[in-house]
Motif scaffolding. Structure first.
Motif, PDB file in Angstrom:
ATOM      1  N   HIS A 131      21.252  51.384   4.431  1.00 34.09           N
ATOM      2  CA  HIS A 131      21.097  49.985   4.806  1.00 34.09           C
ATOM      3  C   HIS A 131      22.465  49.320   4.803  1.00 34.09           C
ATOM      4  O   HIS A 131      23.327  49.632   3.987  1.00 34.09           O
ATOM      5  N   LYS A 161      24.580  45.390   5.487  1.00 35.54           N
ATOM      6  CA  LYS A 161      24.508  43.928   5.624  1.00 35.54           C
ATOM      7  C   LYS A 161      25.756  43.433   6.341  1.00 35.54           C
ATOM      8  O   LYS A 161      26.826  43.994   6.176  1.00 35.54           O
ATOM      9  N   CYS A 184      21.654  47.500   9.570  1.00 38.36           N
ATOM     10  CA  CYS A 184      20.805  46.401   9.126  1.00 38.36           C
ATOM     11  C   CYS A 184      19.452  46.569   9.812  1.00 38.36           C
ATOM     12  O   CYS A 184      19.269  47.468  10.645  1.00 38.36           O
ATOM     13  N   ASN A 202      17.979  39.858   6.114  1.00 35.50           N
ATOM     14  CA  ASN A 202      18.607  41.146   5.846  1.00 35.50           C
ATOM     15  C   ASN A 202      19.871  40.981   5.007  1.00 35.50           C
ATOM     16  O   ASN A 202      20.116  41.745   4.077  1.00 35.50           O
ATOM     17  N   PRO A 235      21.749  38.315  -0.303  1.00 32.99           N
ATOM     18  CA  PRO A 235      22.091  39.202  -1.416  1.00 32.99           C
ATOM     19  C   PRO A 235      20.865  39.722  -2.181  1.00 32.99           C
ATOM     20  O   PRO A 235      20.909  40.806  -2.755  1.00 32.99           O
ATOM     21  N   ALA A 236      19.777  38.960  -2.182  1.00 37.26           N
ATOM     22  CA  ALA A 236      18.578  39.384  -2.904  1.00 37.26           C
ATOM     23  C   ALA A 236      17.768  40.442  -2.154  1.00 37.26           C
ATOM     24  O   ALA A 236      16.912  41.097  -2.739  1.00 37.26           O
ATOM     25  N   THR A 237      18.023  40.621  -0.857  1.00 35.25           N
ATOM     26  CA  THR A 237      17.271  41.592  -0.059  1.00 35.25           C
ATOM     27  C   THR A 237      17.877  42.974  -0.232  1.00 35.25           C
ATOM     28  O   THR A 237      19.049  43.196   0.070  1.00 35.25           O
ATOM     29  N   THR A 238      17.065  43.907  -0.714  1.00 38.33           N
ATOM     30  CA  THR A 238      17.527  45.279  -0.940  1.00 38.33           C
ATOM     31  C   THR A 238      17.112  46.180   0.224  1.00 38.33           C
ATOM     32  O   THR A 238      16.284  45.802   1.051  1.00 38.33           O
ATOM     33  N   ALA A 239      17.672  47.372   0.249  1.00 34.98           N
ATOM     34  CA  ALA A 239      17.274  48.357   1.253  1.00 34.98           C
ATOM     35  C   ALA A 239      15.783  48.637   1.141  1.00 34.98           C
ATOM     36  O   ALA A 239      15.086  48.763   2.164  1.00 34.98           O
ATOM     37  N   GLU A 240      15.290  48.719  -0.080  1.00 33.78           N
ATOM     38  CA  GLU A 240      13.865  48.974  -0.294  1.00 33.78           C
ATOM     39  C   GLU A 240      13.012  47.845   0.283  1.00 33.78           C
ATOM     40  O   GLU A 240      11.955  48.094   0.860  1.00 33.78           O
ATOM     41  N   ASP A 241      13.484  46.588   0.141  1.00 33.02           N
ATOM     42  CA  ASP A 241      12.772  45.448   0.724  1.00 33.02           C
ATOM     43  C   ASP A 241      12.684  45.580   2.236  1.00 33.02           C
ATOM     44  O   ASP A 241      11.637  45.339   2.836  1.00 33.02           O
TER      45      ASP A 241
END
Length: 152
Positions: free
Chosen positions: A25, A27, A65, A99, A102-108
């Motif tokens: 992922h 960003k 992304c 995407n 900062p709180a959005t992870t690859a898992e999300d």
């Protein structure tokens, strides 16, 4: 009922989730430019893509992304643009904003793409669903048509 739009969209969401799962992922842009040598993409203020990045079958598999992954796996040439719009509607915000948060992870991102694939219904499928729901209200022999006719 076979619906090519629905199938293409669900495939695009699933393949994008697989792509990020396999290749990573990223960003800040469609792809990690220093990894792949790809030129940065152009994105408008409202998150709609002005042009896809260099996505021909170059064999490159850089971390991406959500939008980059959707474009990279789209073999139809249109499904990724429609998928970005549908995903933005699901999220209630721009895909790149979500995407890159900062709180959005690859898992999300992977999970949301998988959910979008599972839950996406094309306009044709939505109409068909509504027609079938109404048709189920009509009595049939299997559902007691004779009973209904007899007032039961």
């Amino acid at each position: 009922m076979k619906d090519n739009q629905g199938t293409a969209m669900r495939d695009c969401f699933r393949k994008a989730a697989e792509y990020i799962s396999e290749h990573g992922h990223y960003k800040g842009d469609y792809f990690k430019p220093e990894w792949s040598g790809l030129k940065p993409s152009l994105i408008s203020i409202d998150d709609s893509p002005l042009r896809p990045p260099a996505l021909d079958d170059d064999g490159l598999t850089p971390p991406a992304c959500a939008m980059g992954a959707l474009h990279k796996v789209d073999s139809s040439g249109w499904a990724s643009f429609a998928a970005i719009t549908a995903l933005s509607n699901r999220l209630g915000c721009g895909v790149s904003s979500w995407n890159d948060d900062p709180a959005t992870t690859a898992e999300d991102v992977i999970l949301e793409l998988k959910r979008a694939a599972d839950e996406y219904r094309s306009p044709v499928e939505k109409v068909a669903d509504a027609v079938m729901a109404e048709a189920r209200k009509v009595p049939t022999f299997e559902r007691g048509y004779i009973n209904a006719m007899q007032g039961g």
